[in-house]
Design a protein around this motif. Sequence first.
Motif, short mmCIF file in Angstrom:
data_model
loop_
_atom_site.label_atom_id
_atom_site.label_comp_id
_atom_site.label_asym_id
_atom_site.label_seq_id
_atom_site.Cartn_x
_atom_site.Cartn_y
_atom_site.Cartn_z
N ALA A 55 -4.66 4.29 2.28
CA ALA A 55 -3.74 3.28 2.89
C ALA A 55 -3.40 3.88 4.20
N LYS A 56 -2.77 4.85 4.28
CA LYS A 56 -2.14 5.72 5.45
C LYS A 56 -3.41 5.80 6.49
N THR A 57 -4.49 6.16 6.20
CA THR A 57 -5.59 6.41 7.14
C THR A 57 -5.96 4.86 7.58
N GLU A 58 -6.11 4.03 6.68
CA GLU A 58 -6.42 2.67 7.41
C GLU A 58 -5.27 2.12 8.24
N GLN A 59 -4.18 2.27 8.18
CA GLN A 59 -3.04 1.96 8.93
C GLN A 59 -3.10 2.72 10.29
N ARG A 60 -3.38 4.07 10.24
CA ARG A 60 -3.43 4.93 11.41
C ARG A 60 -4.71 4.26 12.12
N ASP A 61 -5.87 4.03 11.57
CA ASP A 61 -6.96 3.48 12.27
C ASP A 61 -6.72 2.10 12.86
N LYS A 62 -6.11 1.19 12.30
CA LYS A 62 -5.84 0.08 12.90
C LYS A 62 -4.79 0.32 14.08
N ILE A 63 -3.86 1.10 14.00
CA ILE A 63 -3.04 1.42 15.11
C ILE A 63 -3.89 1.99 16.39
N LYS A 99 -5.84 -0.84 17.95
CA LYS A 99 -5.06 -1.55 19.14
C LYS A 99 -4.76 -0.84 20.34
N ASN A 129 1.05 -1.19 -0.03
CA ASN A 129 0.04 0.21 -0.09
C ASN A 129 0.88 1.35 0.06
N ASP A 130 1.96 1.00 0.16
CA ASP A 130 2.94 2.30 0.71
C ASP A 130 3.89 2.45 -0.87
#
Length: 79
Positions: A62-70, A73, A3-4
């Motif tokens: 993709a960056k937003t999805e990554q941030r949301d997953k973090i 958690k 994604n990056d």
Amino acid sequence: MANDDKIKIDAKEFARLIVGTNPQREGEDDIKYIKRELRLYLEALIIIDDFNDLEETRFDVAKTEQRDKILEKIMEHRY
């Protein structure tokens, strides 16, 4: 492709390549040829700009999805 891994195409270079690979057709007068080349050049610029915009959006999503997953958690461990 991850994604990056953002793809960025140089619109002007791409358009020049498109125009450079389209020779004048047999029996085609100069004016028609020039108009066809100009149309190809301009359409290539527009299409690549659209592609680059979509690619940028995909990268942002993709960056937003990554941030949301973090954040998810972090919240799970917090409560």
